[in-house]
Scaffold this motif. Structure first.
Motif, PDB file in Angstrom:
ATOM      1  N   UNK A   1       0.822  -1.210   0.000  1.00  0.00           N
ATOM      2  CA  UNK A   1       0.000   0.000   0.000  1.00  0.00           C
ATOM      3  C   UNK A   1       0.855   1.259   0.000  1.00  0.00           C
ATOM      4  N   UNK A   2       1.985   1.218   0.674  1.00  0.00           N
ATOM      5  CA  UNK A   2       2.870   2.382   0.754  1.00  0.00           C
ATOM      6  C   UNK A   2       3.411   2.773  -0.623  1.00  0.00           C
ATOM      7  N   UNK A   3       3.662   1.788  -1.485  1.00  0.00           N
ATOM      8  CA  UNK A   3       4.265   2.068  -2.782  1.00  0.00           C
ATOM      9  C   UNK A   3       3.350   1.710  -3.953  1.00  0.00           C
ATOM     10  N   UNK A   4       2.058   1.690  -3.720  1.00  0.00           N
ATOM     11  CA  UNK A   4       1.093   1.406  -4.786  1.00  0.00           C
ATOM     12  C   UNK A   4       1.112   2.538  -5.820  1.00  0.00           C
ATOM     13  N   UNK A   5       0.498   2.252  -6.950  1.00  0.00           N
ATOM     14  CA  UNK A   5       0.470   3.185  -8.073  1.00  0.00           C
ATOM     15  C   UNK A   5      -0.065   4.559  -7.678  1.00  0.00           C
ATOM     16  N   UNK A   6      -1.118   4.589  -6.882  1.00  0.00           N
ATOM     17  CA  UNK A   6      -1.756   5.858  -6.519  1.00  0.00           C
ATOM     18  C   UNK A   6      -1.289   6.413  -5.174  1.00  0.00           C
ATOM     19  N   UNK A   7      -0.176   5.911  -4.650  1.00  0.00           N
ATOM     20  CA  UNK A   7       0.320   6.401  -3.366  1.00  0.00           C
ATOM     21  C   UNK A   7       1.207   7.631  -3.511  1.00  0.00           C
ATOM     22  N   UNK A   8       1.867   7.759  -4.645  1.00  0.00           N
ATOM     23  CA  UNK A   8       2.780   8.878  -4.846  1.00  0.00           C
ATOM     24  C   UNK A   8       4.161   8.634  -4.274  1.00  0.00           C
ATOM     25  N   UNK A   9       4.386   7.483  -3.699  1.00  0.00           N
ATOM     26  CA  UNK A   9       5.690   7.150  -3.104  1.00  0.00           C
ATOM     27  C   UNK A   9       6.490   6.257  -4.036  1.00  0.00           C
ATOM     28  N   UNK A  10       7.800   6.410  -3.980  1.00  0.00           N
ATOM     29  CA  UNK A  10       8.702   5.599  -4.784  1.00  0.00           C
ATOM     30  C   UNK A  10       9.655   4.882  -3.833  1.00  0.00           C
ATOM     31  N   UNK A  11       9.776   3.539  -3.936  1.00  0.00           N
ATOM     32  CA  UNK A  11      10.661   2.824  -3.019  1.00  0.00           C
ATOM     33  C   UNK A  11      12.132   3.156  -3.273  1.00  0.00           C
ATOM     34  N   UNK A  12      12.904   3.120  -2.199  1.00  0.00           N
ATOM     35  CA  UNK A  12      14.333   3.370  -2.304  1.00  0.00           C
ATOM     36  C   UNK A  12      15.017   2.167  -2.955  1.00  0.00           C
ATOM     37  N   UNK A  13      16.205   2.375  -3.454  1.00  0.00           N
ATOM     38  CA  UNK A  13      16.930   1.332  -4.153  1.00  0.00           C
ATOM     39  C   UNK A  13      17.838   0.561  -3.215  1.00  0.00           C
ATOM     40  N   UNK A  14      17.307  -0.066  -2.167  1.00  0.00           N
ATOM     41  CA  UNK A  14      18.175  -0.839  -1.280  1.00  0.00           C
ATOM     42  C   UNK A  14      17.684  -2.214  -1.129  1.00  0.00           C
TER      43      UNK A  14
END
Length: 111
Positions: free
Chosen positions: A98-111
């Protein structure tokens, strides 16, 4: 009386913190168990909206589990989806999805 009140307050705070799901734990579950089939990695999460991820993870991830167990392409993950570990960690995985869903506006970090 004030020591007792402080004790009750601190116990309730620590209990509520430990009972909640954690996004980082969900990310760890995703990386350990989902990336081997979903090669796109965390960018795969952004292919679905929050409401879609909620429908997959409802009832301790039963729908998500059924989809993977019925798929021949997901044979690598059958052992995980049949385990108690999956049902135990579904709430963390749901928070991460849910945190990184399409409509969340968040982008996961690259780790």
């Amino acid at each position: 009386m004030s020591k007792f009140l402080m004790f009750v307050l601190s116990i309730s705070i620590f209990t509520s913190i430990s009972a909640s799901a954690a996004i980082y734990k969900g990310q760890r579950e995703f990386v350990r168990n989902c990336v081997k089939c979903h090669k796109a990695g965390q960018s795969y999460i952004a292919t679905k909206r929050k409401i879609e991820w909620k429908s997959y993870t409802r009832a301790k991830g039963k729908r998500l589990q059924d989809i993977h167990l019925k798929s021949d392409k997901a044979k690598k993950s059958h052992k995980y989806f049949e385990s108690k570990k999956f049902s135990k960690n579904t709430r963390h995985l749901e928070d991460f999805l849910l945190e990184y869903a399409k409509d969340s506006g968040n982008v996961p970090a690259c780790n």
